[in-house]
Structures are given as C-alpha cells and as structure tokens.
Motif scaffolding. Structure first.
Motif, PDB file in Angstrom:
ATOM      1  N   MET A 184      -7.292  -6.643  12.823  1.00  0.00           N
ATOM      2  CA  MET A 184      -6.273  -5.906  12.081  1.00  0.00           C
ATOM      3  C   MET A 184      -5.675  -6.819  11.010  1.00  0.00           C
ATOM      4  SD  MET A 184      -2.786  -4.067  13.490  1.00  0.00           S
ATOM      5  CE  MET A 184      -3.722  -2.930  14.506  1.00  0.00           C
ATOM      6  N   ASN A 185      -5.551  -6.310   9.789  1.00  0.00           N
ATOM      7  CA  ASN A 185      -4.994  -7.088   8.701  1.00  0.00           C
ATOM      8  C   ASN A 185      -3.488  -7.284   8.899  1.00  0.00           C
ATOM      9  OD1 ASN A 185      -7.295  -7.431   6.782  1.00  0.00           O
ATOM     10  ND2 ASN A 185      -7.287  -5.198   6.875  1.00  0.00           N
ATOM     11  N   GLY A 245      -8.465  -0.628   6.831  1.00  0.00           N
ATOM     12  CA  GLY A 245      -9.128  -0.971   8.079  1.00  0.00           C
ATOM     13  C   GLY A 245      -8.648  -0.162   9.267  1.00  0.00           C
ATOM     14  N   ASN A 246      -7.424   0.358   9.196  1.00  0.00           N
ATOM     15  CA  ASN A 246      -6.864   1.171  10.278  1.00  0.00           C
ATOM     16  C   ASN A 246      -6.988   2.669  10.021  1.00  0.00           C
ATOM     17  OD1 ASN A 246      -6.012  -1.236  11.457  1.00  0.00           O
ATOM     18  ND2 ASN A 246      -4.015  -1.143  10.465  1.00  0.00           N
ATOM     19  N   TRP A 247      -7.506   3.027   8.860  1.00  0.00           N
ATOM     20  CA  TRP A 247      -7.522   4.434   8.428  1.00  0.00           C
ATOM     21  C   TRP A 247      -8.716   5.141   9.061  1.00  0.00           C
ATOM     22  CZ3 TRP A 247      -9.479   7.367   3.793  1.00  0.00           C
ATOM     23  CH2 TRP A 247      -8.649   8.433   3.451  1.00  0.00           C
ATOM     24  N   GLY A 256       2.311   9.152  15.969  1.00  0.00           N
ATOM     25  CA  GLY A 256       2.784   8.357  14.841  1.00  0.00           C
ATOM     26  C   GLY A 256       2.326   8.857  13.488  1.00  0.00           C
ATOM     27  N   ASN A 257       2.407   7.953  12.500  1.00  0.00           N
ATOM     28  CA  ASN A 257       2.086   8.304  11.113  1.00  0.00           C
ATOM     29  C   ASN A 257       0.583   8.486  10.924  1.00  0.00           C
ATOM     30  OD1 ASN A 257       4.717   8.253   9.826  1.00  0.00           O
ATOM     31  ND2 ASN A 257       4.717   6.050  10.229  1.00  0.00           N
ATOM     32  N   CYS A 258       0.248   9.408  10.046  1.00  0.00           N
ATOM     33  CA  CYS A 258      -1.155   9.687   9.739  1.00  0.00           C
ATOM     34  C   CYS A 258      -1.227  10.366   8.377  1.00  0.00           C
ATOM     35  CB  CYS A 258      -1.792  10.562  10.816  1.00  0.00           C
ATOM     36  SG  CYS A 258      -0.934  12.137  11.100  1.00  0.00           S
ATOM     37  N   GLN A 302      -3.399  -5.292  -1.313  1.00  0.00           N
ATOM     38  CA  GLN A 302      -4.087  -6.421  -0.707  1.00  0.00           C
ATOM     39  C   GLN A 302      -5.300  -5.998   0.116  1.00  0.00           C
ATOM     40  OE1 GLN A 302      -0.498  -7.876   1.255  1.00  0.00           O
ATOM     41  NE2 GLN A 302      -0.525  -9.728   0.000  1.00  0.00           N
ATOM     42  N   GLN A 303      -5.201  -4.876   0.801  1.00  0.00           N
ATOM     43  CA  GLN A 303      -6.234  -4.514   1.774  1.00  0.00           C
ATOM     44  C   GLN A 303      -7.281  -3.549   1.236  1.00  0.00           C
ATOM     45  OE1 GLN A 303      -4.591  -3.300   5.589  1.00  0.00           O
ATOM     46  NE2 GLN A 303      -2.848  -4.686   5.360  1.00  0.00           N
ATOM     47  N   MET A 304      -6.854  -2.557   0.469  1.00  0.00           N
ATOM     48  CA  MET A 304      -7.802  -1.534   0.041  1.00  0.00           C
ATOM     49  C   MET A 304      -8.890  -2.077  -0.886  1.00  0.00           C
ATOM     50  SD  MET A 304      -6.947   2.331  -1.264  1.00  0.00           S
ATOM     51  CE  MET A 304      -6.553   1.865  -2.955  1.00  0.00           C
TER      52      MET A 304
END
Length: 395
Positions: free
Chosen positions: A1-2, A128-130, A168-170, A220-222
C-alpha cells in the motif's frame, strides 16, 4: 500500500499548506525529465502538457463534487482531460459514494452499444487501492427507456438493478461505449441519496485539508501506476501485440499493447485476425498514455467504423501522410507512440502482425479490393468525427 499524504500539521493561517501541495506538483517533473524513454523535445513538450492535465483533471475529482452524501456524475475524461488512455469510443463519468448510504441512479439509459456501472473501493487517486468491488453490465430498462439502479450494502427485496457497496468511501464509474458516433444516444442519469436533505452542510477547513491530501496522493500515485502499465508496451516483441488485462481498466476488456516507431516517409501495415466480440477498437496514443486528439484525427477505429477485408482480416495503415486507404491511423507527426487494441469478452485472441515499410510501398502489403478513400470523403469523415463529440457531450 502506498504511503498517504498527511497535512494534519498544517492549518490555513499561513501559506505552508499550499507550499506543501506545490512541492508535490513540482516533483512531478520527474515523470518527464527522469524517464529514459523520453529522448526528444516534442515528447517532453507532450509530457509537460500531460502534467497540466493531471493537475487539472485531478483537481476536479479530489476537490470538487467530493461529498458522498450529495454525489453527482461528472465527466472523468475528455478530449481535454486525458490520462490512463481514455478510449476514443467511451464516455466516462464518475462520482464519490459511501457504504453507509443508499442511492438510486435513475434516468434515460441511452442507446450506447455497451454500458458498465462499477463500484470501486477507495478512490481513483489511490490507484493501487482502487479495486473493483461490484459491477453491472446489463440493466433492465422500463418504459420510455428509463432505468433505476439501487446502490446499497444490502439488496432490497424485488430489486432488479442493484449495485453492492463496500464499507467506507468508494467510487461509482459509469462507462458508455459507442459504436456509431452519429446515431447512438448518451445516457442521462442522476444520483439520488436517500434521506439526505438539502442544502448540504457548509464547507469546513477539515474537508478541504482531507481533499488536498487526496489531491497530493493522486499526483504521486496515479501517474506512477500508469507508467508501470506503459512499460509493458516496451517489454513486448517489436511490432507484436501482447494481450492482457489492466487491473484498473474495464474488467471485460482484453488489451493488446505495442510500442511503434514510424518515420516521416514510413508506414506500418497492421493486420488483426478479429475474434468474435461485441465490441473492439484500435487506438494510437502518446508515450504518456494520452489519446492524441482523437476527436480531430482518425487515430482510432472501432468495429463499426472500420472496413474489414474479404478474408475477415482488419488491416490498417499507421502513417503521417494519408495513404488514401479507408483504415488510416494518423500518426500525427509523432515518430513514436503506442498502439492499443481493446476486445470486449473475446472468444479468443487471434494472430496479429505489424510490418514496417516505406509509405510508397504500402499497396504491396495490401490485398486487392482494399477499401480506398478520396480526399473529399476523408474530409467529410473527419468533420463528422469532430462534430460527434459535442453531440454526445464528450468534448
């Protein structure tokens, strides 16, 4: 996980929080100037434009329309906001949701060839979590082409169209794939949150802080996740398409990938033995995984637009100059790029071939009866192509 950005130590009494965000944007320069594949100023210039698109597109999905109690579908990708290689045939919309709520998605289904409603965990900015959580690819349609989709953690009784929510959020992502850009109609859908009164609560400092954290995570992540996917194009055999899936892409698609080079007086003859599939397309893109002005140039074709030869093979010419062939894919003055093929639930992946040759010798690599096109007809098709985007609300 980032690792996630934290701005908890900042308040808004000084510009320190803004300076931290600007530092994240400044560090994005590595995407252009630290990439060994980027070796010329035209590609660097494309890269700079891509940085601005990432910032502009990222802002819209992290700092606007971010309350999952009052979501609205908004256009995710367009001719002007591009990242992650948007399909020339797809209209992408997106909205935030939360597992504690119950939503109704209602409206006109439209007539797009394919639709896909997905629930993905977390947020696109944390690629990465999507992860895909639940999806619908077919909807039961009522009178006057109206649909209703219930979105909740538990399925209500007597509900046909239902999307399951996680904790949670989505995010909800709605894709519409068009075959015929001239006649198919876009959907017109609205999200209603059950039990939430208007107006929404006032904006707070904490909301802005949390959204800025997400904005930084996205920047940073995408792009880093996209770059990993792009590297797969260069690892394959030269002039050979390799097929696989993309975790954050459309789950029903197989993606063919290949890097190409094409000089000013050269051409690439591409041949595809097509599978049995409800939808397919082919598209050129930049090194930064942008679709290059697909509304103004014929650098993509789908199964409705393409001419198929009598032997059942799709043949196209990638070149900078119009070869007078109907299936021209316009390289647009860029000597390097990426080829992407999409197959929807294909029965199998069949052989493909790419041959590099002088543009003057293209005819030697094509069978008799290959569909030709006049200059006047090309102009007519390009005008219709450009006009179709505002008609479909995709500009």
């Amino acid at each position: 996980m980032n690792e996630r950005t934290s701005l908890e130590q900042y308040d808004f009494s000084s510009p320190a929080i803004w300076q931290r965000v600007v530092k994240v944007m400044e560090e994005m320069q590595a995407l252009v100037w630290d990439d060994p594949q980027v070796q010329d100023d035209l590609t660097r210039a494309e890269g700079v434009r891509q940085l601005t698109r990432l910032i502009s597109g990222g802002q819209r999905i992290t700092l606007e329309n971010m309350d999952p109690d009052y979501p609205q579908f908004q256009q995710l990708l367009s001719t002007k906001i591009q990242f992650g290689l948007p399909s020339a045939d797809c209209h992408y919309t997106w909205a935030p949701m939360h597992g504690d709520n119950v939503y109704r998605i209602v409206g006109d289904r439209g007539t797009a060839n394919l639709i896909d409603l997905e629930i993905r965990e977390d947020h696109l900015g944390r690629l990465g979590n999507w992860k895909l959580f639940h999806r619908l690819t077919d909807l039961e349609v009522g009178p006057d082409n109206q649909v209703e989709v219930i979105v909740s953690k538990e399925r209500p009784a007597d509900t046909t169209n239902w999307l399951k929510l996680p904790e949670g959020n989505c995010n909800v992502v709605f894709r519409q794939y068009f075959n015929d850009w001239d006649t198919e109609q876009p959907a017109r859908l609205t999200i209603i949150t059950e039990g939430k009164p208007y107006p929404p609560p006032p904006l707070t400092e904490d909301q802005v802080r949390r959204n800025l954290e997400l904005f930084c995570d996205l920047l940073q992540q995408m792009p880093a996740g996209f770059r990993q996917t792009v590297e797969a194009y260069y690892k394959g055999e030269p002039n050979t398409l390799s097929f696989d899936g993309i975790d954050y892409g459309f789950a029903s698609l197989s993606y063919g990938k290949c890097a190409y080079q094409c000089g000013p007086d050269e051409a690439l003859v591409l041949e595809l033995e097509l599978p049995k599939t409800r939808f397919w397309n082919i598209q050129l893109s930049s090194h930064f995984w942008e679709a290059r002005d697909y509304h103004l140039r014929q650098n993509s074709l789908n199964g409705h637009q393409a001419d198929i030869d009598s032997d059942g093979v799709f043949r196209a010419i990638i070149s900078h100059k119009d070869p007078g062939v109907a299936n021209w894919l316009d390289a647009g003055g860029h000597p390097k790029g990426l080829v992407t093929v999409r197959y929807y639930e294909a029965d199998k992946i069949r052989p493909s071939k790419i041959t590099r040759c002088p543009v003057s010798e293209v005819a030697q690599h094509l069978p008799p009866g290959t569909a030709q096109i006049s200059t006047e007809e090309r102009q007519r098709r390009l005008r219709k192509r450009a006009w179709s985007f505002p008609r479909l609300g995709r500009d």
